[in-house]
Design a protein around this motif. Sequence first.
Motif, mmCIF file in Angstrom:
data_model
loop_
_atom_site.group_PDB
_atom_site.id
_atom_site.type_symbol
_atom_site.label_atom_id
_atom_site.label_comp_id
_atom_site.label_asym_id
_atom_site.label_seq_id
_atom_site.Cartn_x
_atom_site.Cartn_y
_atom_site.Cartn_z
ATOM 1 N N THR A 1 0.873 -1.189 0.000
ATOM 2 C CA THR A 1 0.000 0.000 0.000
ATOM 3 C C THR A 1 0.896 1.220 0.000
ATOM 4 O O THR A 1 2.114 1.111 -0.030
ATOM 5 C CB THR A 1 -0.885 0.033 1.260
ATOM 6 N N GLY A 2 0.266 2.365 0.041
ATOM 7 C CA GLY A 2 1.044 3.602 0.111
ATOM 8 C C GLY A 2 1.303 4.163 -1.269
ATOM 9 O O GLY A 2 0.462 4.012 -2.185
ATOM 10 N N GLN A 3 2.431 4.838 -1.391
ATOM 11 C CA GLN A 3 2.754 5.541 -2.641
ATOM 12 C C GLN A 3 2.715 4.583 -3.830
ATOM 13 O O GLN A 3 3.092 3.409 -3.722
ATOM 14 C CB GLN A 3 4.145 6.156 -2.510
ATOM 15 N N ASP A 4 2.255 5.083 -4.963
ATOM 16 C CA ASP A 4 2.153 4.352 -6.231
ATOM 17 C C ASP A 4 1.121 3.229 -6.186
ATOM 18 O O ASP A 4 1.075 2.378 -7.078
ATOM 19 C CB ASP A 4 3.507 3.742 -6.628
ATOM 20 N N THR A 5 0.360 3.155 -5.127
ATOM 21 C CA THR A 5 -0.740 2.179 -5.111
ATOM 22 C C THR A 5 -2.029 2.933 -4.811
ATOM 23 O O THR A 5 -1.991 4.045 -4.254
ATOM 24 C CB THR A 5 -0.535 1.114 -4.020
ATOM 25 N N PRO A 6 -3.163 2.374 -5.187
ATOM 26 C CA PRO A 6 -4.440 3.054 -4.900
ATOM 27 C C PRO A 6 -4.925 2.806 -3.476
ATOM 28 O O PRO A 6 -6.059 3.127 -3.162
ATOM 29 C CB PRO A 6 -5.392 2.462 -5.924
ATOM 30 N N PHE A 7 -4.073 2.172 -2.646
ATOM 31 C CA PHE A 7 -4.522 1.843 -1.289
ATOM 32 C C PHE A 7 -3.664 2.564 -0.253
ATOM 33 O O PHE A 7 -2.483 2.794 -0.474
ATOM 34 C CB PHE A 7 -4.421 0.324 -1.048
ATOM 35 N N GLU A 8 -4.296 2.840 0.868
ATOM 36 C CA GLU A 8 -3.568 3.461 1.973
ATOM 37 C C GLU A 8 -4.121 2.879 3.257
ATOM 38 O O GLU A 8 -5.335 2.873 3.488
ATOM 39 C CB GLU A 8 -3.782 4.978 1.956
ATOM 40 N N ILE A 9 -3.213 2.331 4.088
ATOM 41 C CA ILE A 9 -3.680 1.711 5.336
ATOM 42 C C ILE A 9 -4.132 2.806 6.297
ATOM 43 O O ILE A 9 -3.415 3.771 6.558
ATOM 44 C CB ILE A 9 -2.556 0.889 5.983
ATOM 45 N N THR A 10 -5.324 2.636 6.807
ATOM 46 C CA THR A 10 -5.794 3.580 7.830
ATOM 47 C C THR A 10 -5.894 2.888 9.183
ATOM 48 O O THR A 10 -6.072 3.559 10.192
ATOM 49 C CB THR A 10 -7.167 4.158 7.447
ATOM 50 N N GLY A 11 -5.790 1.531 9.198
ATOM 51 C CA GLY A 11 -5.816 0.852 10.489
ATOM 52 C C GLY A 11 -5.703 -0.650 10.292
ATOM 53 O O GLY A 11 -6.179 -1.190 9.293
ATOM 54 N N THR A 12 -5.008 -1.300 11.230
ATOM 55 C CA THR A 12 -4.905 -2.770 11.177
ATOM 56 C C THR A 12 -5.048 -3.339 12.570
ATOM 57 O O THR A 12 -4.747 -2.666 13.570
ATOM 58 C CB THR A 12 -3.551 -3.227 10.614
ATOM 59 N N LYS A 13 -5.530 -4.554 12.603
ATOM 60 C CA LYS A 13 -5.498 -5.290 13.878
ATOM 61 C C LYS A 13 -5.390 -6.782 13.526
ATOM 62 O O LYS A 13 -5.900 -7.213 12.480
ATOM 63 C CB LYS A 13 -6.714 -4.994 14.734
ATOM 64 N N SER A 14 -4.661 -7.512 14.337
ATOM 65 C CA SER A 14 -4.469 -8.928 14.034
ATOM 66 C C SER A 14 -4.591 -9.753 15.315
ATOM 67 O O SER A 14 -4.322 -9.249 16.418
ATOM 68 C CB SER A 14 -3.104 -9.135 13.391
ATOM 69 N N PHE A 15 -5.036 -10.949 15.158
ATOM 70 C CA PHE A 15 -5.173 -11.849 16.308
ATOM 71 C C PHE A 15 -5.159 -13.295 15.800
ATOM 72 O O PHE A 15 -5.277 -13.545 14.594
ATOM 73 C CB PHE A 15 -6.470 -11.547 17.060
ATOM 74 N N SER A 16 -4.980 -14.236 16.729
ATOM 75 C CA SER A 16 -4.943 -15.661 16.377
ATOM 76 C C SER A 16 -5.942 -16.428 17.222
ATOM 77 O O SER A 16 -6.268 -16.004 18.342
ATOM 78 C CB SER A 16 -3.538 -16.229 16.628
ATOM 79 N N LYS A 17 -6.407 -17.542 16.702
ATOM 80 C CA LYS A 17 -7.286 -18.395 17.510
ATOM 81 C C LYS A 17 -7.053 -19.864 17.126
ATOM 82 O O LYS A 17 -6.648 -20.161 15.986
ATOM 83 C CB LYS A 17 -8.737 -17.987 17.327
ATOM 84 N N LYS A 18 -7.287 -20.714 18.072
ATOM 85 C CA LYS A 18 -7.080 -22.154 17.821
ATOM 86 C C LYS A 18 -8.285 -22.712 17.109
ATOM 87 O O LYS A 18 -9.430 -22.380 17.441
ATOM 88 C CB LYS A 18 -6.863 -22.912 19.137
ATOM 89 N N LEU A 19 -8.015 -23.571 16.178
ATOM 90 C CA LEU A 19 -9.084 -24.232 15.444
ATOM 91 C C LEU A 19 -9.326 -25.614 16.049
ATOM 92 O O LEU A 19 -8.485 -26.154 16.785
ATOM 93 C CB LEU A 19 -8.729 -24.334 13.968
ATOM 94 N N GLN A 20 -10.466 -26.192 15.692
ATOM 95 C CA GLN A 20 -10.817 -27.499 16.279
ATOM 96 C C GLN A 20 -9.903 -28.620 15.782
ATOM 97 O O GLN A 20 -9.703 -29.635 16.448
ATOM 98 C CB GLN A 20 -12.271 -27.816 15.917
ATOM 99 N N ASP A 21 -9.333 -28.410 14.601
ATOM 100 C CA ASP A 21 -8.474 -29.479 14.047
ATOM 101 C C ASP A 21 -7.056 -29.419 14.613
ATOM 102 O O ASP A 21 -6.148 -30.070 14.102
ATOM 103 C CB ASP A 21 -8.429 -29.395 12.517
ATOM 104 N N GLY A 22 -6.841 -28.577 15.604
ATOM 105 C CA GLY A 22 -5.533 -28.511 16.237
ATOM 106 C C GLY A 22 -4.630 -27.457 15.638
ATOM 107 O O GLY A 22 -3.576 -27.146 16.171
ATOM 108 N N ARG A 23 -5.042 -26.881 14.505
ATOM 109 C CA ARG A 23 -4.218 -25.841 13.909
ATOM 110 C C ARG A 23 -4.620 -24.468 14.487
ATOM 111 O O ARG A 23 -5.535 -24.389 15.313
ATOM 112 C CB ARG A 23 -4.396 -25.841 12.390
ATOM 113 N N THR A 24 -3.944 -23.458 14.017
ATOM 114 C CA THR A 24 -4.204 -22.096 14.518
ATOM 115 C C THR A 24 -4.546 -21.196 13.328
ATOM 116 O O THR A 24 -3.967 -21.329 12.243
ATOM 117 C CB THR A 24 -2.954 -21.549 15.243
#
Lengths: 317, 332
Positions: free
Chosen positions: A70-93
């Motif tokens: 994103t940013g310069q030379d792209t049509p996108f600009e980040i205005t906010g991010t958030k990330s998180f993880s959770k466990k799945l039933q099959d044992g993966r994340t």
Amino acid sequence: MNAGRKSILAVWLLASASAALPQFASAALRPGDVRVSAEPDSLFAGERLHYVITVHHDRRDSVSVESLKTGQDTPFEITGTKSFSKKLQDGRTEFRMDAELAVFGSGQHQLPGFTVISGHGSAQGEERLAITPAASVTVLSMSDSTVTELRPISPPVSAPWPTWLLLPALLVLTALGVVGYFIKKFVTTLRRYLDDPVRAARQKLRAMRRQLSKGLQPAAGYESLSNILREFLQKRYQFGAREMVTQEIADELAARNINIREELIKLLDQADLVKFADRRPGIEDCRRSLRIAELLVATAAAPTAQDEAEQVTGELE
Amino acid sequence: MKQETELEMLGREIAEESAFIDRAREVLATTIIGQSGVIDKVFIALLANGHLLLEGVPGLAKTLIVRTFAAAMNLSFHRIQFTPDMLPADLIGTMIYNPKTMEFHPRKGPVFANVILADEINRSPAKVQSALLEAMQEKQVTIGDVTYPLGEPFMVLATQNPVEHEGTYMLPEAQLDRFMMKIMVEYPTFEEELEVMQRASAVQAAVEIPQVVQPEEVFRARGLVDRIYVDQRVQRYIVDLVTATRFPDRYGLGRLSTMIEYGASPRATIFLLLASKAHAFLQRRAYATPEDVKSIVYDVLRHRVRPSYEAEAENMKAEDFIRNILEHVQVP
């Protein structure tokens, strides 16, 4: 247990152990583990795009997303991010990053690419997987003529009344306007006629003549004559004659150079003598004064030079 | 017809008896340049037995007019300069003790004269003003236990300076009301001032004022003024004008209701009638007309109509109200 059997058991145990080993080692990250979604699929320039990146990975790995293009030379600009993880039933994340992107420009743009970094413990280092999403988003410019195509406006609503009535309605309105104009003109003319000081004065003088014939006292006649002449002067020459004494009226008429002033003032002086000096004139005196007053009013009916000048000024304006 | 004859006879009498006015005017013209309006009002006050309040800046010949007038009319004249330290006794007189006879004798003050010029009346405190105004009203003065009538005719001409109000005592409205007219003495015209200058440039002895009128002529003239005919229409016009100062809304002058603090008193009505008759006498007429009323209405009413604070804020004066009233009250 003989030696042959012992060797077979050892081979089986080794084979079992070797088969079980991959279950404890981390699995490599594949493009299929990474999913992207974006909402909405079309939006106006400047609006916000909700961009979601999901990565399913082994629970022993640590995953992050970097280098979102994103940013310069792209049509996108980040205005906010958030990330998180959770466990799945099959044992993966599941690792999930929600990004809010402001979009600019116009046209169809591919969603921004990014790199998923997966850490497999200290022994094996990092794994980097570059993702280029195939999905795209349509950005509509406010000045873009194609807006009507992408977001069509509602079709025109048909008139609630038959359109063929338009012409007759216009004709009726025009006719009403013309009638109104003539009514106004008629009323104005009628009002002018009724307010005409000459006509009003003549009418009152005629009425006074009739009253004299019916026995009106000459003294009262002179008082009426004075009032009629003052009212006539007030309306004809537009000054407060009714609130003026005779000398003030004489000065006003002289200042305006009114041709009838001398005879008029004589009449008013005679009336003053009757009113204030208790004079008792004869009926013939009163009739004579009445005739003079009628003549004066008739003379004053002709437009003066001042009237004509005012009329010319009015026409020029 | 009888009434007509009486008025005609009265008119002839007035024409004969008013000759002294012309003689006095001739004498005044030798000393006074212009100010004919003021002189007319002085004659009106004399004929109507009233008193005048003259207002004007110094140097407009107010004193000279009064002095010359009194001399020409053969009337005794006293000029009293009002000062802040003046006492009523300085005006009306007092009882003086005579040690030889061991008795008190009255000493009459300067108020005992036919014509009094009360110069700058607003420079003295209220008690001195009251003493003079009481004498004006009662035509008598009490010194000690004895009451002395004042001479006849008795006329007070008081002056006020409109520009210097510091250290002055404004006349209360009740006392102002006792003056028949308040005359504004204006500057002379250009030509009049030119003549004043040319006459003043010649250094010569004071001009001797001839006495051309006898007091009896004044008394006879007053008798004729009393007989002047005032029609009911004119009387109603006078009352209309005075009432309009109290209730302007009744005459279509609602805007003036808040502008006039209070209107003219019934005394104004009486003075308006008397002054109108005196004005008619000066015009040699045996009857009064609305013209006579209009000629003196400003002078009779201007000190009796008090503008409100709103009016003062809009810079409106009593003269503006009177003009408005004259423009709205119909002449008979």
